[in-house]
Each structure stands twice: as C-alpha cells, then as structure tokens.
Design a protein around this motif. Structure first.
Motif, PDB file in Angstrom:
ATOM      1  N   ASP A   1       0.796  -1.090  -0.108  1.00 38.99           N
ATOM      2  CA  ASP A   1       0.145   0.090  -0.095  1.00 38.99           C
ATOM      3  C   ASP A   1       0.950   1.204  -0.018  1.00 38.99           C
ATOM      4  O   ASP A   1       0.751   2.208  -0.677  1.00 38.99           O
ATOM      5  N   ARG A   2       1.835   1.276   0.760  1.00 40.66           N
ATOM      6  CA  ARG A   2       2.652   2.393   1.265  1.00 40.66           C
ATOM      7  C   ARG A   2       3.616   2.552  -0.445  1.00 40.66           C
ATOM      8  O   ARG A   2       3.993   3.689  -0.777  1.00 40.66           O
ATOM      9  N   ALA A   3       3.854   1.325  -0.923  1.00 42.55           N
ATOM     10  CA  ALA A   3       4.489   1.554  -2.300  1.00 42.55           C
ATOM     11  C   ALA A   3       3.610   1.949  -3.417  1.00 42.55           C
ATOM     12  O   ALA A   3       4.266   2.972  -4.183  1.00 42.55           O
ATOM     13  N   ALA A   4       2.418   1.705  -3.243  1.00 40.05           N
ATOM     14  CA  ALA A   4       1.626   2.195  -4.288  1.00 40.05           C
ATOM     15  C   ALA A   4       1.326   3.959  -4.277  1.00 40.05           C
ATOM     16  O   ALA A   4       1.087   4.519  -5.352  1.00 40.05           O
ATOM     17  N   TYR A   5       1.317   4.220  -3.115  1.00 38.58           N
ATOM     18  CA  TYR A   5       1.101   5.608  -2.680  1.00 38.58           C
ATOM     19  C   TYR A   5       2.496   6.502  -2.222  1.00 38.58           C
ATOM     20  O   TYR A   5       2.391   7.627  -1.693  1.00 38.58           O
ATOM     21  N   SER A   6       3.479   5.966  -2.640  1.00 35.85           N
ATOM     22  CA  SER A   6       4.947   6.501  -2.273  1.00 35.85           C
ATOM     23  C   SER A   6       4.994   8.084  -2.749  1.00 35.85           C
ATOM     24  O   SER A   6       5.375   9.009  -2.048  1.00 35.85           O
ATOM     25  N   GLU A   7       4.547   8.226  -4.116  1.00 37.47           N
ATOM     26  CA  GLU A   7       4.568   9.576  -4.603  1.00 37.47           C
ATOM     27  C   GLU A   7       3.664  10.493  -3.845  1.00 37.47           C
ATOM     28  O   GLU A   7       3.941  11.738  -3.611  1.00 37.47           O
ATOM     29  N   PHE A   8       2.480  10.206  -3.821  1.00 34.99           N
ATOM     30  CA  PHE A   8       1.480  10.619  -2.996  1.00 34.99           C
ATOM     31  C   PHE A   8       1.815  11.028  -1.634  1.00 34.99           C
ATOM     32  O   PHE A   8       1.418  12.474  -1.190  1.00 34.99           O
ATOM     33  N   LEU A   9       2.220  10.141  -0.784  1.00 36.61           N
ATOM     34  CA  LEU A   9       2.982  10.412   0.380  1.00 36.61           C
ATOM     35  C   LEU A   9       4.083  11.319   0.470  1.00 36.61           C
ATOM     36  O   LEU A   9       4.264  12.042   1.614  1.00 36.61           O
ATOM     37  N   GLN A  10       4.721  11.849  -0.407  1.00 38.33           N
ATOM     38  CA  GLN A  10       5.556  12.710  -0.352  1.00 38.33           C
ATOM     39  C   GLN A  10       5.269  14.243  -0.402  1.00 38.33           C
ATOM     40  O   GLN A  10       5.852  15.166   0.055  1.00 38.33           O
ATOM     41  N   GLN A  11       3.764  14.147  -0.707  1.00 36.05           N
ATOM     42  CA  GLN A  11       3.398  15.696  -0.497  1.00 36.05           C
ATOM     43  C   GLN A  11       2.949  16.110   0.887  1.00 36.05           C
ATOM     44  O   GLN A  11       2.870  15.281   1.598  1.00 36.05           O
ATOM     45  N   PRO A  12       3.059  17.389   0.924  1.00 34.17           N
ATOM     46  CA  PRO A  12       2.849  17.893   2.523  1.00 34.17           C
ATOM     47  C   PRO A  12       1.247  17.347   2.939  1.00 34.17           C
ATOM     48  O   PRO A  12       0.172  17.425   2.070  1.00 34.17           O
ATOM     49  N   ASP A  13       0.973  17.129   4.392  1.00 29.91           N
ATOM     50  CA  ASP A  13      -0.472  16.902   4.551  1.00 29.91           C
ATOM     51  C   ASP A  13      -1.172  15.822   4.023  1.00 29.91           C
ATOM     52  O   ASP A  13      -2.433  16.034   3.787  1.00 29.91           O
ATOM     53  N   THR A  14      -0.342  14.815   4.009  1.00 30.34           N
ATOM     54  CA  THR A  14      -0.917  13.568   3.238  1.00 30.34           C
ATOM     55  C   THR A  14      -0.757  12.323   4.213  1.00 30.34           C
ATOM     56  O   THR A  14       0.033  12.544   4.955  1.00 30.34           O
ATOM     57  N   GLY A  15      -1.326  11.308   4.153  1.00 31.20           N
ATOM     58  CA  GLY A  15      -1.095   9.960   4.795  1.00 31.20           C
ATOM     59  C   GLY A  15      -1.802   8.868   4.467  1.00 31.20           C
ATOM     60  O   GLY A  15      -2.840   8.906   3.648  1.00 31.20           O
ATOM     61  N   LEU A  16      -1.617   7.675   5.153  1.00 35.17           N
ATOM     62  CA  LEU A  16      -2.116   6.567   4.439  1.00 35.17           C
ATOM     63  C   LEU A  16      -2.370   5.702   5.863  1.00 35.17           C
ATOM     64  O   LEU A  16      -1.367   5.540   6.659  1.00 35.17           O
ATOM     65  N   ILE A  17      -3.506   5.141   6.171  1.00 34.88           N
ATOM     66  CA  ILE A  17      -3.980   4.680   7.468  1.00 34.88           C
ATOM     67  C   ILE A  17      -4.777   3.566   7.212  1.00 34.88           C
ATOM     68  O   ILE A  17      -5.195   3.098   6.223  1.00 34.88           O
ATOM     69  N   ARG A  18      -4.825   2.604   8.019  1.00 33.03           N
ATOM     70  CA  ARG A  18      -5.675   1.642   8.245  1.00 33.03           C
ATOM     71  C   ARG A  18      -6.658   1.736   9.438  1.00 33.03           C
ATOM     72  O   ARG A  18      -6.350   2.157  10.593  1.00 33.03           O
ATOM     73  N   LEU A  19      -7.937   1.745   9.152  1.00 30.99           N
ATOM     74  CA  LEU A  19      -8.998   1.590  10.247  1.00 30.99           C
ATOM     75  C   LEU A  19      -9.579   0.170  10.526  1.00 30.99           C
ATOM     76  O   LEU A  19      -9.665  -0.635   9.517  1.00 30.99           O
ATOM     77  N   LEU A  20      -9.674  -0.225  11.520  1.00 24.06           N
ATOM     78  CA  LEU A  20     -10.120  -1.767  12.063  1.00 24.06           C
ATOM     79  C   LEU A  20     -11.665  -1.632  12.244  1.00 24.06           C
ATOM     80  O   LEU A  20     -12.083  -0.627  12.867  1.00 24.06           O
ATOM     81  N   PRO A  21     -12.424  -2.563  11.781  1.00 27.65           N
ATOM     82  CA  PRO A  21     -13.783  -2.398  12.217  1.00 27.65           C
ATOM     83  C   PRO A  21     -13.997  -2.644  13.566  1.00 27.65           C
ATOM     84  O   PRO A  21     -13.464  -3.389  14.442  1.00 27.65           O
ATOM     85  N   ARG A  22     -14.998  -1.511  14.281  1.00 29.03           N
ATOM     86  CA  ARG A  22     -14.904  -1.371  15.687  1.00 29.03           C
ATOM     87  C   ARG A  22     -15.629  -2.637  16.132  1.00 29.03           C
ATOM     88  O   ARG A  22     -15.308  -2.937  17.339  1.00 29.03           O
ATOM     89  N   GLU A  23     -16.498  -3.337  15.522  1.00 27.12           N
ATOM     90  CA  GLU A  23     -17.214  -4.419  16.120  1.00 27.12           C
ATOM     91  C   GLU A  23     -16.518  -5.382  16.314  1.00 27.12           C
ATOM     92  O   GLU A  23     -16.494  -6.455  17.164  1.00 27.12           O
ATOM     93  N   ALA A  24     -15.241  -5.550  15.704  1.00 26.53           N
ATOM     94  CA  ALA A  24     -14.263  -6.535  15.547  1.00 26.53           C
ATOM     95  C   ALA A  24     -13.227  -6.491  17.120  1.00 26.53           C
ATOM     96  O   ALA A  24     -12.939  -7.555  17.547  1.00 26.53           O
ATOM     97  N   TYR A  25     -12.679  -5.367  16.951  1.00 24.17           N
ATOM     98  CA  TYR A  25     -11.864  -5.171  17.972  1.00 24.17           C
ATOM     99  C   TYR A  25     -12.017  -4.192  19.298  1.00 24.17           C
ATOM    100  O   TYR A  25     -11.093  -3.997  20.108  1.00 24.17           O
TER     101      TYR A  25
END
Length: 242
Positions: A55-79
């Motif tokens: 995932d980080r490799a696919a968005y490596s160029e995007f993540l070089q821009q300021p104020d950007t990020g890549l996150i994972r969210l877990l389903p609340r009902e599971a955890y």
C-alpha cells in the motif's frame, strides 16, 4: 501439640518472609518491566495498524506531498465493541483502531477523533459532515473543486442548540446544491470523499480521503490529504431565561 504448632508457624514465616521482603523490594523493577512490556505491546499494535508495504509503495509519490497520509482502520465491532461485551479485549489502543484524528495523527479515541469505522460504515466521530465525490483521484480535489464549495465554506454554529440541530440535520442527510451531505456513509473501495470534521474547542478540518483497499480481516486502507485547517471553533452555552 501447641508448642509444635508455634514452631511450625515460625518455620513457615521464616520461609515466606524473605520472599515477601524480596518482592516488596523489587516493586520498582516490576514497574520498569511493566513499562517495557507496554512499549512492546504498543510497537506490535503500531505494526498491526500500519498499512501493508504494498500500500505504501503504491502511494509513495502521493505521500511525499505535504499534509497527506495512509492509514488502516479496523472494524469497531471486531476489536472494540464486541470484545468488551465478551471481556476479550485484544488491543490496548482506546477505540480498538476504529477511529482516527487527522489533526493529532492518532488512532487513539477521544480528544478530537474525526472518523469512525463500524459495521461497514464510515461515520463522523464528532460534529460535521461527509459527502461522496465518486471515483476521482485525490490529486484532483482542491478547495476549488465543485463538490467542496459548500462544505469548505460551511460556518459551524456557535450555540449549543443550533449545533445539535445541525448534528441531526446531517445525520438524516441534507442535499445542498445537488450534493448529498451525511454523517454516515457505507464503505466503498475506490471512492473519494470529503470530510468536514468539527470538534468544538479542539479542531475544525477539511479532509479529502479515498478508500483504496479492503483487507481480508475487514480492515480498510485509506489515503487522505488535509485541504484546510480552520480556526478552533468555540461553542457557547445557551442561556435560558425563566
């Protein structure tokens, strides 16, 4: 018989007392060990919450821009929600990895969380609104984008009663200038959304984000960029005159 009992008690006390004494003397060491274990657990949870390397490799160029990020969210009902019911909590992070703050850059729930993932839906963690822009790249989304006009210019109410009315309004959904604004939307991969998250006395941000992948464990990967950080909104209490 009484004498034998006293002697036996003295022997038992002689055997156990050094252990108790040693234990009380090592409490500082136990605190240090607890802190070390907690650091180990936090490291494991950070790794568990991180997007995959692909995932980080696919968005490596995007993540070089300021104020950007890549996150994972877990389903609340599971955890978080269901595990509390069963007393089987597996994560120590508050909120079970289902929340995220784009201001504080943390999954820890509370103190300005912006978004929540539960039962296949993304929803506001506090006040604000969401709108879907469709399958468009994040690079195309700016404050001048047609879909961002209302949500970017929106002025949050400063009074408590008006804020509650707005909360209900966007909870049911409101169409303004052909755009539908909601507080809760179903997860759709390869869809871009705008989020205006308002946490009174804490933060007010406009964020564009895109659900880029849904993992096999039900978690989702989200790419995001901050479009605007507004002045901190203040909420005044209504004065009711009798």
């Amino acid at each position: 018989m009484k004498k034998a009992f006293v002697v036996a008690g003295f022997v038992a006390l002689s055997i156990t007392s050094p252990a108790v004494f040693a234990q009380s003397q090592s409490r500082a060491d136990l605190v240090t060990e607890i802190a070390n274990k907690r650091a180990e657990i936090q490291k494991l949870e950070t790794d568990f919450l991180a997007p995959a390397e692909e995932d980080r490799a696919a968005y490596s160029e995007f993540l070089q821009q300021p104020d950007t990020g890549l996150i994972r969210l877990l389903p609340r009902e599971a955890y978080e929600s269901e595990v509390y019911k069963k007393n089987e909590k597996s994560l120590t992070v508050r909120g079970g990895g289902a929340y995220y703050s784009f201001v504080r850059l943390t999954h820890e729930f509370g103190y300005g969380s912006d978004i929540e993932f539960e039962s296949g839906y993304l929803s506001m963690a506090d006040h604000g609104m969401l709108t879907k822009l469709g399958d468009v790249s994040l690079e195309e989304i700016t404050l001048e984008h047609p879909g961002a006009r209302f949500i970017a210019a929106y002025n949050p109410p400063g009074e408590e009663s008006k804020a509650r009315l707005e909360y209900r309004r966007f909870g049911d959904g409101a169409t303004i200038d052909t755009e539908l604004y909601q507080r809760r939307v179903p997860i759709e991969v390869n869809q871009t959304l705008l989020l205006r998250s308002i946490s009174y006395d804490r933060s007010d941000v406009l964020v564009a984000f895109r659900v880029v992948r849904k993992d096999s464990d039900g978690s989702v990967i989200i790419a995001w960029k901050l479009l605007k950080n507004y002045p901190k909104p203040a909420l005044t209490r209504d004065i009711i005159e009798k």
